[in-house]
Write a protein that holds these residues in place. Structure first.
Motif, short mmCIF file in Angstrom:
data_model
loop_
_atom_site.label_atom_id
_atom_site.label_comp_id
_atom_site.label_asym_id
_atom_site.label_seq_id
_atom_site.Cartn_x
_atom_site.Cartn_y
_atom_site.Cartn_z
N UNK A 77 0.83 -1.21 0.00
CA UNK A 77 0.00 0.00 0.00
C UNK A 77 0.87 1.26 0.00
N UNK A 78 1.95 1.22 0.76
CA UNK A 78 2.86 2.36 0.82
C UNK A 78 3.46 2.63 -0.57
N UNK A 79 3.89 1.58 -1.24
CA UNK A 79 4.48 1.72 -2.58
C UNK A 79 3.45 2.25 -3.57
N UNK A 80 2.23 1.73 -3.51
CA UNK A 80 1.16 2.16 -4.42
C UNK A 80 0.83 3.63 -4.21
N UNK A 81 0.69 4.04 -2.95
CA UNK A 81 0.38 5.44 -2.64
C UNK A 81 1.50 6.37 -3.09
N UNK A 82 2.74 5.91 -2.90
CA UNK A 82 3.90 6.70 -3.32
C UNK A 82 3.90 6.91 -4.84
N UNK A 83 3.59 5.85 -5.58
CA UNK A 83 3.57 5.92 -7.05
C UNK A 83 2.46 6.86 -7.52
N UNK A 84 1.27 6.73 -6.92
CA UNK A 84 0.13 7.55 -7.32
C UNK A 84 0.29 9.02 -6.93
N UNK A 85 1.06 9.27 -5.88
CA UNK A 85 1.32 10.66 -5.48
C UNK A 85 2.08 11.39 -6.58
N UNK A 86 3.02 10.69 -7.19
CA UNK A 86 3.81 11.28 -8.28
C UNK A 86 3.10 11.28 -9.62
N UNK A 87 2.28 10.25 -9.87
CA UNK A 87 1.57 10.12 -11.15
C UNK A 87 0.14 9.64 -10.88
N UNK A 88 -0.77 10.55 -10.52
CA UNK A 88 -2.12 10.15 -10.13
C UNK A 88 -2.97 9.54 -11.25
N UNK A 89 -2.61 9.73 -12.50
CA UNK A 89 -3.43 9.23 -13.61
C UNK A 89 -3.00 7.85 -14.12
N UNK A 90 -2.02 7.23 -13.46
CA UNK A 90 -1.53 5.92 -13.94
C UNK A 90 -2.62 4.86 -13.85
N UNK A 91 -2.73 3.99 -14.87
CA UNK A 91 -3.66 2.87 -14.79
C UNK A 91 -3.16 1.84 -13.78
#
Length: 195
Positions: A169-183
């Motif tokens: 969850x931490x990794x997913x949130x970190x990724x989406x913080x930088x690129x919120x539109x990623x599929x």
């Protein structure tokens, strides 16, 4: 031997698909590439590979014959089991994996969770003359609306692949913080390289 199943998609997650055909629901283990191909569809045709072990009879599903052939070739390498092959195909789509093998790119293989340098070298040596390039390969990624759904689905997929829920969850949130539109499939691929 089951060649393929054509039917209604009852359930689809980034790691498994349940397809109903003739009143029977088949559970298939899938890669992110296959998930991308079937995402948003109500029915389809999926190529199948049966893996029979002492403790389980498993079905692995593939969007196309090329991905299935790569899976078979990967599992023929010593030290690469079905789950490791699925992890590789989730991290590297078939066209990219073929390119990685053709160019002997150890770095790209060792970036996949669970693949060390020796396993990467073994894969490259064993498969260098067996893999044929794909012509006209395309990226099937589609954007997913709503970050909450993406976080939930990506985290669940990573947990099913054997990662801790909190770290996933931490990794997913970190990724989406930088690129919120990623599929979701792109989020999972990126997380696989981080974890």
């Amino acid at each position: 031997m089951i060649e393929y199943i054509r039917g209604e998609i009852v359930e689809l997650t980034p790691t498994r698909l349940i397809m109903e055909c003739g009143g029977i629901g088949y559970e298939l283990n899938i890669s992110l590439h296959t998930y991308s191909a079937f995402n948003g569809k109500a029915s389809g045709k999926i190529y199948v590979l049966e893996v029979i072990r002492e403790d389980a009879h498993l079905l692995f599903g593939f969007a196309d014959k090329t991905e299935r052939e790569l899976f078979v070739q990967l599992t023929s390498v010593s030290g690469v089991g079905p789950n490791t092959a699925r992890m590789i195909l989730s991290s590297l789509p078939p066209a990219e994996l073929i390119q990685v093998i053709a160019t002997k790119n150890e770095t790209a293989l060792t970036a996949v969770k669970g693949i060390g340098l020796k396993t990467a070298q073994r894969i490259l040596i064993d498969l260098k003359n067996k893999v044929k390039p794909i012509e006209g390969a395309t990226d099937l990624s589609t954007p997913v609306a709503g970050n909450a759904a993406v976080v939930e689905e990506a985290t669940a997929a990573l947990v099913m692949l054997g990662f801790q829920k909190a770290a996933s969850q931490k990794a997913v949130l970190s990724i989406l913080k930088g690129s919120p539109a990623l599929p979701v499939e792109q989020v999972i691929k990126t997380a696989l390289r981080m974890l």
